[in-house]
Design an enzyme around this catalytic site. Structure first.
Site, PDB file in Angstrom:
ATOM      1  N   HIS A 465       0.829  -1.206   0.000  1.00 31.85           N
ATOM      2  CA  HIS A 465       0.000   0.000   0.000  1.00 31.85           C
ATOM      3  C   HIS A 465       0.864   1.258   0.000  1.00 31.85           C
ATOM      4  O   HIS A 465       0.474   2.280   0.549  1.00 31.85           O
ATOM      5  CB  HIS A 465      -0.943  -0.003   1.216  1.00 31.85           C
ATOM      6  CG  HIS A 465      -1.951  -1.105   1.186  1.00 31.85           C
ATOM      7  ND1 HIS A 465      -2.786  -1.385   2.252  1.00 31.85           N
ATOM      8  CD2 HIS A 465      -2.268  -2.016   0.227  1.00 31.85           C
ATOM      9  CE1 HIS A 465      -3.562  -2.414   1.954  1.00 31.85           C
ATOM     10  NE2 HIS A 465      -3.262  -2.812   0.723  1.00 31.85           N
ATOM     11  N   TYR A 466       2.035   1.180  -0.592  1.00 26.07           N
ATOM     12  CA  TYR A 466       2.926   2.342  -0.592  1.00 26.07           C
ATOM     13  C   TYR A 466       2.339   3.465  -1.443  1.00 26.07           C
ATOM     14  O   TYR A 466       1.586   3.233  -2.394  1.00 26.07           O
ATOM     15  CB  TYR A 466       4.330   1.952  -1.052  1.00 26.07           C
ATOM     16  CG  TYR A 466       4.404   1.179  -2.345  1.00 26.07           C
ATOM     17  CD1 TYR A 466       4.452   1.825  -3.574  1.00 26.07           C
ATOM     18  CD2 TYR A 466       4.445  -0.220  -2.347  1.00 26.07           C
ATOM     19  CE1 TYR A 466       4.528   1.127  -4.753  1.00 26.07           C
ATOM     20  CE2 TYR A 466       4.532  -0.939  -3.530  1.00 26.07           C
ATOM     21  CZ  TYR A 466       4.566  -0.257  -4.733  1.00 26.07           C
ATOM     22  OH  TYR A 466       4.637  -0.960  -5.907  1.00 26.07           O
TER      23      TYR A 466
END
Length: 513
Positions: A465-466
């Protein structure tokens, strides 16, 4: 709710909806608008050019193509015909595929955490667990979005996920206005500066799989734009390659500076994830993320089970524990060797099938607060940039992890969970089993089960989920227009200050819509 966006993209364009795992062996619909970039003309013209056919780029293209001619450039290929994408039980195998044609491209952050970026039409939604959740109302309000439009856009995505829309004139019109080029890697955005008060984006240069160069330009029109939707790594990377970024860094790579924008590539964040593997004395179902606990202290608690996560003696892919995927391992550069990886795989090959039966309970830190940065390594857009996330740099992120692991411990000790746990395995034993897993090539700390602080640091991994690098108010305005230039926007997760909801993909889709 779980699904792959590439399937939703198909629903938006030709009126067919496929749920996750529904179409494991089926052939692709007749997407006559999809072409290999080798067939593209040397020069072409469109109302809108979208760079990146991912979770934001697909709904964006489907929306704009109702009324305009749209070119969607995707560096990867089609997800159709790849059972590692279409089959639920194969989750994780695409991440293990390190071949040049893999839908997943591995990168290792400077922190030493192994990660992946998408390289396929549909983007990260083809690779992840497919959990769907809206962002909180406060998130949309703080982002300055029109809440009515946000709600309508979420509903549009959900209508396509929930049922199969009929093929009518709208879908036909969409299909007629869209050209999708696969295996098309954009090398730079072209700007006009002569006679302009600010640089004007007017075209892109891209190469096909054979290395041939093509140019696509915007048709003349006051609203025509280039929209970058290449993700949290790809979007800041492309801006820099095109001359929009920190001037000193660009000059170091012999890139002509179009706009000195020192905040491009800054604010990079990755939500740290930590998990405890729990072997089960009884068979467990194959499940991805379906239930999420939202805590008051700032962590999400999630669970997954079955052979796709815990591994399989028959496939020896080892699921989430796989050294090939790189989850549950932060590898120091000196130990990042094929020999060390091979040794870990050899050890796991010797284990019996029951060792892989069970599942994970994991926690993901909200936010997070800790941030890092992204820089170019080379001028080749196919090469991964250098990225640092600075996991747990802020003490509050570490405290949230500790509280999350403590919550997981309570779940494991609970009565409903007792049948899925061996009586003789204490909590300390489970923590040590995870911390000392052979796929974790960090130096081991004997106190990992006694110090949750150490456990969090030793077993940190990515949940993919960067985000960040082109953030609103820093690189783009609240309409997602790139500051300092005209006719250029960025629409994807690179614009987020922090990750929305339990999984950002619903909000990324909404943003594209």
């Amino acid at each position: 709710m779980g699904f792959g966006w590439w399937k939703l993209f198909g629903a938006a364009l030709v009126g067919i909806l496929f749920f996750h795992g529904f179409c494991g062996a089926e052939r692709a619909p007749d997407f006559s608008f999809m072409h290999n970039a080798t067939t593209a003309p040397d020069i072409s013209y469109y109302d809108y050019i979208i760079v990146g056919g991912g979770t934001a780029g697909c709904p964006l293209a489907a929306t704009l193509s109702q009324n305009y001619s749209v070119l969607l450039l995707e560096r990867g290929g089609t997800p159709y015909g790849n059972p590692n994408i279409t089959n639920l039980s194969a989750f994780g195998r695409a991440l293990s595929d390190l071949s040049p044609t893999s839908p997943s491209q591995r990168f290792i952050s400077e922190d030493g955490v192994i990660n992946a970026r998408a390289r396929v039409l549909g983007g990260g939604s083809c690779l992840n667990a497919g959990f769907y959740s809206r962002a909180a109302t406060d998130y949309a309000r703080e982002a300055g979005w029109d809440t009515r439009l946000v709600n309508e856009s979420y509903q549009w995505v959900e209508r396509l996920v929930a049922f199969r829309p009929p093929m009518q004139a709208w879908q036909s019109a969409v299909r007629d206005g869209l050209t999708v080029l696969l295996h098309a890697t954009v090398h730079k955005i072209l700007f006009r500066t002569k006679g302009k008060s600010r640089p004007l984006a007017h075209g892109v240069v891209f190469r096909d799989a054979s290395g041939n160069k093509h140019r696509a330009y915007l048709k003349s029109g006051p609203k025509n734009e280039i929209i970058v939707s290449s993700g949290a790594l790809g979007s800041p990377q492309l801006l820099m390659l095109s001359g929009v970024g920190p001037a000193e860094h660009l000059r170091a790579h012999n890139i002509t500076v179009v706009v000195d924008q020192p905040l491009v590539g800054q604010g990079m964040s990755d939500n740290p994830m930590n998990a405890i593997f729990v072997p089960s004395p009884i068979p467990v179902e194959v499940s991805l993320i379906q239930v999420v606990g939202i805590t008051h202290f700032g962590s999400y608690i999630e669970a997954a089970s079955g052979e796709n996560f815990a591994g399989s003696a028959s496939t020896r892919d080892f699921g989430m524990f796989s050294p090939k995927i790189g989850q549950l391992s932060t590898v120091p550069p000196k130990q990042r060797t094929p020999e060390a990886l091979a040794k870990a795989v050899e050890y796991m090959n010797s284990l019996e099938a029951p060792a892989f039966r069970g599942g994970f309970i994991l926690e993901k830190v909200m936010g997070p607060i800790s941030t890092g940065h992204l820089e170019l390594r080379t001028r080749n857009p196919n090469d991964n940039p250098s990225v640092t996330f600075n996991y747990f740099k802020d003490p509050l992120d570490l405290e949230r992890c500790i509280q999350g692991i403590e919550t997981i411990e309570k779940i494991i000790e609970s009565k409903p969970f007792s049948k899925f746990r061996y009586d003789y395995l204490s909590l300390a034993a489970l923590l040590n089993m995870t911390a000392n897993s052979p796929v974790n090539l960090l130096p081991k700390h004997a106190n990992a089960s006694r110090s949750l602080d150490q456990f969090c640091k030793d077993t940190v991994m990515s949940i993919w989920h960067y985000h960040g690098g082109c953030q609103v108010g820093r690189v783009v305005d609240n309409q997602h227009k790139v500051l300092g230039v005209d006719a250029l926007r960025v629409i994807d997760g690179s614009t987020f200050i922090y990750s929305p909801g339990t999984n950002p993909q619903a909000t990324v889709m909404m943003l594209g819509r």
